[in-house]
Structures are given as structure tokens and as C-alpha cells.
Scaffold this active site. Structure first.
Site, PDB file in Angstrom:
ATOM      1  N   LYS A  48      43.372 -89.681 -55.135  1.00 25.44           N
ATOM      2  CA  LYS A  48      43.101 -90.833 -55.296  1.00 25.44           C
ATOM      3  C   LYS A  48      42.280 -91.834 -54.507  1.00 25.44           C
ATOM      4  CE  LYS A  48      48.297 -91.421 -56.361  1.00 25.44           C
ATOM      5  NZ  LYS A  48      48.186 -91.303 -57.702  1.00 25.44           N
ATOM      6  N   CYS A  49      41.213 -91.205 -54.405  1.00 23.11           N
ATOM      7  CA  CYS A  49      40.394 -91.667 -53.705  1.00 23.11           C
ATOM      8  C   CYS A  49      38.936 -92.048 -54.560  1.00 23.11           C
ATOM      9  CB  CYS A  49      39.558 -90.594 -52.691  1.00 23.11           C
ATOM     10  SG  CYS A  49      38.242 -90.670 -51.931  1.00 23.11           S
TER      11      CYS A  49
END
Length: 166
Positions: free
Chosen positions: A35-36
Site C-alpha cells: 500500500k505504498c
């Protein structure tokens, strides 16, 4: 630990992987997160991995190490991480068990990697997700790159490392 080949981190199932099996190979190590902002690098890493494996076979290996230490961007379990990587990016290189890369609970592998090659401005700590370390056929760290270095920029250094015979 004094050599890359001494490490035995765990895979996604918790089973130890003896790095002695990588002797004579060129290995790229990446701390990853799902989730970057850099997560799309999974796609570039997979493309590079497939291209290099097609040309050099098992002489090259990539290993992803999920880490939740940066903005809690890898909150899932090992199973959900594997599923995410497979479904979204078709990742075929090994994604290991989730680890810490900094602090008191840092993986011994990452403690060693950081000792071998400092980052920007001589800093040892991992600054963010998707930092990369290149290990040569002799088990030494050749290079370290920050998160902003795109996978396609790694092809030449990896090919150069593959050209060096063990």
C-alpha cells in the site's frame, strides 16, 4: 553472521530458507509493501526478473521482504501479501515472510545488509519501502539503491554482476 550465505530467513510459510543455496548467484533483495506509492515497482521488478531469468536462468534471483515499518503500508498477513502480489502484479519471484528492517527487531539479514552498504549520506537505516540491495556471486553487497530507483535502472548493474564469474 559474516556472510550472506549464513542467513536463514523464513519464507511466507515460516519455513527457514538456507541462503547457502544462493552461492554463485546474483541476488536482488527488496523490502516491499502493498500500500505504498512505490508498490507499482512490483510490476517493473517482475518484468526485469522474467527477462533476466529468460537470459541467465537460475544464476539470478530476486527476493522480496514485506515490511510494515513505513507508514503501516504492509498491514496484511503473509497469505494476503502473497495473494496481492500474485493478483495485481503476477509476481513470480519469492516473497518472503514479513520482517522488520530497522530497529531492535530488525531481521539479522537487514542488519548485515545495512552494515555492508550504507545508504544516502552514509546513513545505514532503511529510509522507506522498496530499497534494493544487489548481492554478487561472491556473496558481497555490490550496491544499494533507494526507493526512487526504478527496477529498469537495475538491469545493467545486475547484468554486469552476472558477467563476473564466481
Amino acid at each position: 553472521m559474516s556472510s550472506f550465505y549464513d542467513f536463514k530467513p523464513v519464507d511466507k510459510t515460516g519455513k527457514e530458507i538456507d541462503f547457502a543455496k544462493f552461492k554463485g548467484k546474483v541476488v536482488l533483495i527488496v523490502n516491499t509493501a502493498s500500500k505504498c506509492g512505490f508498490t507499482p515497482q512490483y510490476g517493473g521488478l517482475e518484468t526485469l526478473y522474467k527477462d533476466l531469468r529468460a537470459k541467465y536462468g537460475e544464476d539470478v534471483e530476486f527476493l522480496g521482504f514485506p515490511c510494515n515499518q513505513f507508514g503501516s503500508q504492509e498491514p496484511g498477513t503473509n497469505d494476503t501479501i502473497q495473494e496481492f502480489c500474485q493478483l495485481n502484479y503476477g509476481v513470480s519471484f519469492p516473497i518472503m515472510g514479513k520482517i522488520d528492517v530497522n530497529g531492535d527487531d530488525a531481521s539479522p539479514l537487514y542488519a548485515w545488509l545495512k552494515e555492508q552498504k550504507s545508504g544516502l549520506l552514509g546513513l545505514k537505516r532503511i529510509k522507506w519501502n522498496f530499497e534494493k540491495f544487489l548481492i554478487g556471486r561472491d556473496g558481497n553487497v555490490i550496491e544499494r539503491w533507494g526507493s526512487i530507483t526504478k527496477p529498469e535502472a537495475l538491469e545493467k548493474p545486475i547484468v554486469d554482476a552476472l558477467a563476473v564469474k564466481a
